[in-house]
Design a protein around this motif. Structure first.
Motif, PDB file in Angstrom:
ATOM      1  N   THR A  31     -16.967  -5.874  61.442  1.00 56.21           N
ATOM      2  CA  THR A  31     -17.650  -7.011  60.797  1.00 56.21           C
ATOM      3  C   THR A  31     -17.104  -7.223  59.383  1.00 56.21           C
ATOM      4  O   THR A  31     -16.985  -8.362  58.944  1.00 56.21           O
ATOM      5  CB  THR A  31     -19.178  -6.809  60.793  1.00 56.21           C
ATOM      6  N   GLY A  32     -16.754  -6.141  58.677  1.00 56.07           N
ATOM      7  CA  GLY A  32     -16.186  -6.291  57.331  1.00 56.07           C
ATOM      8  C   GLY A  32     -14.893  -7.098  57.372  1.00 56.07           C
ATOM      9  O   GLY A  32     -14.674  -7.980  56.544  1.00 56.07           O
ATOM     10  N   LEU A  35     -15.654 -10.752  58.147  1.00 56.92           N
ATOM     11  CA  LEU A  35     -16.217 -11.417  56.962  1.00 56.92           C
ATOM     12  C   LEU A  35     -15.136 -11.666  55.910  1.00 56.92           C
ATOM     13  O   LEU A  35     -15.069 -12.750  55.321  1.00 56.92           O
ATOM     14  CB  LEU A  35     -17.346 -10.559  56.371  1.00 56.92           C
ATOM     15  N   ARG A  36     -14.264 -10.657  55.682  1.00 58.33           N
ATOM     16  CA  ARG A  36     -13.202 -10.847  54.666  1.00 58.33           C
ATOM     17  C   ARG A  36     -12.271 -11.988  55.070  1.00 58.33           C
ATOM     18  O   ARG A  36     -11.818 -12.766  54.241  1.00 58.33           O
ATOM     19  CB  ARG A  36     -12.405  -9.546  54.459  1.00 58.33           C
ATOM     20  N   MET A  53     -20.899  -9.425  49.418  1.00 60.49           N
ATOM     21  CA  MET A  53     -19.822  -8.446  49.585  1.00 60.49           C
ATOM     22  C   MET A  53     -19.317  -7.948  48.233  1.00 60.49           C
ATOM     23  O   MET A  53     -19.150  -6.750  48.029  1.00 60.49           O
ATOM     24  CB  MET A  53     -18.683  -9.057  50.394  1.00 60.49           C
ATOM     25  N   GLU A  57     -23.622  -5.409  48.501  1.00 65.40           N
ATOM     26  CA  GLU A  57     -24.874  -5.514  49.260  1.00 65.40           C
ATOM     27  C   GLU A  57     -24.581  -5.969  50.686  1.00 65.40           C
ATOM     28  O   GLU A  57     -23.480  -6.445  50.987  1.00 65.40           O
ATOM     29  CB  GLU A  57     -25.801  -6.546  48.589  1.00 65.40           C
ATOM     30  N   LEU A  58     -25.584  -5.888  51.544  1.00 64.76           N
ATOM     31  CA  LEU A  58     -25.369  -6.293  52.931  1.00 64.76           C
ATOM     32  C   LEU A  58     -25.531  -7.800  53.097  1.00 64.76           C
ATOM     33  O   LEU A  58     -26.415  -8.418  52.493  1.00 64.76           O
ATOM     34  CB  LEU A  58     -26.381  -5.587  53.848  1.00 64.76           C
ATOM     35  N   VAL A  59     -24.690  -8.367  53.926  1.00 64.27           N
ATOM     36  CA  VAL A  59     -24.803  -9.773  54.326  1.00 64.27           C
ATOM     37  C   VAL A  59     -26.024  -9.837  55.270  1.00 64.27           C
ATOM     38  O   VAL A  59     -26.281  -8.883  56.009  1.00 64.27           O
ATOM     39  CB  VAL A  59     -23.482 -10.173  55.039  1.00 64.27           C
ATOM     40  N   VAL A  64     -24.569 -11.646  60.465  1.00 63.96           N
ATOM     41  CA  VAL A  64     -23.673 -10.649  61.063  1.00 63.96           C
ATOM     42  C   VAL A  64     -23.897 -10.585  62.577  1.00 63.96           C
ATOM     43  O   VAL A  64     -22.939 -10.478  63.357  1.00 63.96           O
ATOM     44  CB  VAL A  64     -23.926  -9.275  60.405  1.00 63.96           C
ATOM     45  N   GLY A  85     -18.474  -0.688  61.585  1.00 66.27           N
ATOM     46  CA  GLY A  85     -19.235  -1.262  60.459  1.00 66.27           C
ATOM     47  C   GLY A  85     -20.425  -2.094  60.914  1.00 66.27           C
ATOM     48  O   GLY A  85     -21.039  -2.784  60.105  1.00 66.27           O
ATOM     49  N   PHE A  86     -20.751  -2.018  62.152  1.00 68.20           N
ATOM     50  CA  PHE A  86     -21.907  -2.708  62.725  1.00 68.20           C
ATOM     51  C   PHE A  86     -22.444  -1.852  63.873  1.00 68.20           C
ATOM     52  O   PHE A  86     -21.622  -1.345  64.660  1.00 68.20           O
ATOM     53  CB  PHE A  86     -21.501  -4.085  63.269  1.00 68.20           C
ATOM     54  N   ARG A  88     -25.547  -1.925  60.892  1.00 65.23           N
ATOM     55  CA  ARG A  88     -25.745  -1.259  59.609  1.00 65.23           C
ATOM     56  C   ARG A  88     -27.211  -1.214  59.217  1.00 65.23           C
ATOM     57  O   ARG A  88     -27.535  -0.673  58.164  1.00 65.23           O
ATOM     58  CB  ARG A  88     -24.996  -2.043  58.535  1.00 65.23           C
ATOM     59  N   GLN A  92     -30.235  -4.779  62.991  1.00 65.44           N
ATOM     60  CA  GLN A  92     -28.955  -5.084  63.676  1.00 65.44           C
ATOM     61  C   GLN A  92     -28.821  -4.262  64.956  1.00 65.44           C
ATOM     62  O   GLN A  92     -28.323  -4.760  65.969  1.00 65.44           O
ATOM     63  CB  GLN A  92     -27.769  -4.800  62.752  1.00 65.44           C
ATOM     64  N   ARG A 160      -9.684  -3.480  46.539  1.00 66.34           N
ATOM     65  CA  ARG A 160     -10.716  -4.440  46.956  1.00 66.34           C
ATOM     66  C   ARG A 160     -11.793  -4.520  45.882  1.00 66.34           C
ATOM     67  O   ARG A 160     -12.161  -3.505  45.300  1.00 66.34           O
ATOM     68  CB  ARG A 160     -11.362  -3.941  48.253  1.00 66.34           C
ATOM     69  N   ARG A 171     -22.709   0.560  47.237  1.00 63.79           N
ATOM     70  CA  ARG A 171     -22.503   0.587  48.701  1.00 63.79           C
ATOM     71  C   ARG A 171     -23.010   1.889  49.309  1.00 63.79           C
ATOM     72  O   ARG A 171     -23.574   1.899  50.398  1.00 63.79           O
ATOM     73  CB  ARG A 171     -21.019   0.381  49.031  1.00 63.79           C
TER      74      ARG A 171
HETATM   75  P1  AMP Z   1     -16.795  -2.858  55.250  1.00 64.99           P
HETATM   76  O1  AMP Z   1     -15.395  -3.351  55.314  1.00 64.99           O
HETATM   77  O2  AMP Z   1     -17.340  -2.447  56.592  1.00 64.99           O
HETATM   78  O3  AMP Z   1     -17.000  -1.788  54.197  1.00 64.99           O
HETATM   79  O4  AMP Z   1     -17.694  -4.101  54.799  1.00 64.99           O
HETATM   80  C1  AMP Z   1     -17.499  -4.749  53.561  1.00 64.99           C
HETATM   81  C2  AMP Z   1     -18.735  -5.558  53.204  1.00 64.99           C
HETATM   82  O5  AMP Z   1     -18.977  -6.558  54.206  1.00 64.99           O
HETATM   83  C3  AMP Z   1     -20.043  -4.763  53.135  1.00 64.99           C
HETATM   84  O6  AMP Z   1     -20.224  -4.115  51.888  1.00 64.99           O
HETATM   85  C4  AMP Z   1     -21.068  -5.871  53.370  1.00 64.99           C
HETATM   86  O7  AMP Z   1     -21.229  -6.680  52.226  1.00 64.99           O
HETATM   87  C5  AMP Z   1     -20.375  -6.716  54.439  1.00 64.99           C
HETATM   88  N1  AMP Z   1     -20.682  -6.226  55.800  1.00 64.99           N
HETATM   89  C6  AMP Z   1     -19.812  -5.710  56.718  1.00 64.99           C
HETATM   90  N2  AMP Z   1     -20.448  -5.370  57.851  1.00 64.99           N
HETATM   91  C7  AMP Z   1     -21.755  -5.686  57.657  1.00 64.99           C
HETATM   92  C8  AMP Z   1     -22.925  -5.541  58.448  1.00 64.99           C
HETATM   93  N3  AMP Z   1     -22.895  -5.008  59.674  1.00 64.99           N
HETATM   94  N4  AMP Z   1     -24.100  -5.966  57.910  1.00 64.99           N
HETATM   95  C9  AMP Z   1     -24.153  -6.506  56.684  1.00 64.99           C
HETATM   96  N5  AMP Z   1     -23.111  -6.640  55.873  1.00 64.99           N
HETATM   97  C10 AMP Z   1     -21.907  -6.235  56.347  1.00 64.99           C
END
Ligand code: AMP
Length: 215
Positions: A31-32, A35-36, A53, A57-59, A64, A85-86, A88, A92, A160, A171
């Protein structure tokens, strides 16, 4: 094989999941990364998600969950998936369970990557990411061939925004508060497997294969 990779930021689940996906042919959805990519493309979803992000914080869960619903509906996910990453949050995890029930399938394993906190901070501070292709390196454990340059596409590597020290601490706190409870949640089921995710990438991969064998 339906897998969830669970663990704090910097626990190596992305790197290990990438290898497992390449070796097994089962697609990995992070998911990260999704989102990126949305942030890079400047989509409405990306613009909305960016502030969460960048702050570490969490989206919101429903955003997600929508992404994961789309990912699991793709033809490539029909034969299985690796989620990185899901989920979280417990919400979810409940949403994922409902999605899997709709598809008449279930998780084979939830792998927890256990790493001491000091090691996580060290790893995240050393992480360098490619803004163009998303490849990830580490100045300590996995440096690029030419310092500061992506091996895959030649772009200049970056730290990042959310790998900066203050954000890393946020985080880790968010992980403890929202994600760690999933260990109990999945622990009540027999799907939870634990990997001591310290040592070389190779060693940890061996441990991962040992716990998912047969999934
Ligand atoms: P990651 O690459 O998995 O460390 O994710 C980077 C950022 O994306 C996190 O710090 C959150 O802001 C957002 N993110 C990724 N996965 C999730 C998720 N399952 N739920 C909420 N936010 C997420």
């Amino acid at each position: 094989m339906n897998l969830v990779l669970l663990g704090p930021p910097g626990s190596g689940k992305g790197t290990q999941g990438e290898r497992l996906a390449a070796q097994s042919g089962v697609p990995k959805f992070a998911t990260g990364d999704i989102l990126r990519d949305a942030v890079r493309r400047g989509t409405p979803l990306g613009n909305d998600a960016k502030r969460y992000m960048d702050a570490g914080e969490l989206v919101p869960d429903e955003v997600v969950l929508g992404l994961v619903r789309e990912a699991l509906a793709t033809p490539e996910a029909a034969a299985g998936f690796i989620l990185d990453g899901f989920p979280r949050t417990v919400a979810q995890a409940e949403g994922l369970q409902a999605l899997l029930e709709e598809r008449d399938t279930k998780l084979d394993a939830v792998v927890y990557f256990d790493v001491p906190e000091e090691e996580l901070i060290r790893r995240l501070a050393g992480r360098r990411s490619c803004p163009s292709c998303g490849a990830v390196f580490n100045v300590h454990s996995d440096p690029p061939a030419v310092a500061g340059t992506c091996d895959s596409c030649g772009s200049e590597l970056e730290t990042r925004e959310d790998d900066r020290e203050e954000t890393v601490r946020v985080r880790l706190r968010v992980y403890q508060e929202h994600t760690e409870p999933l260990l109990r949640w999945y622990g009540e089921d027999s799907v939870l497997r634990e990997v001591a995710a310290v040592g070389s990438v190779e060693e940890v991969y061996g441990k991962l294969l040992a716990v998912v064998d047969g999934s």
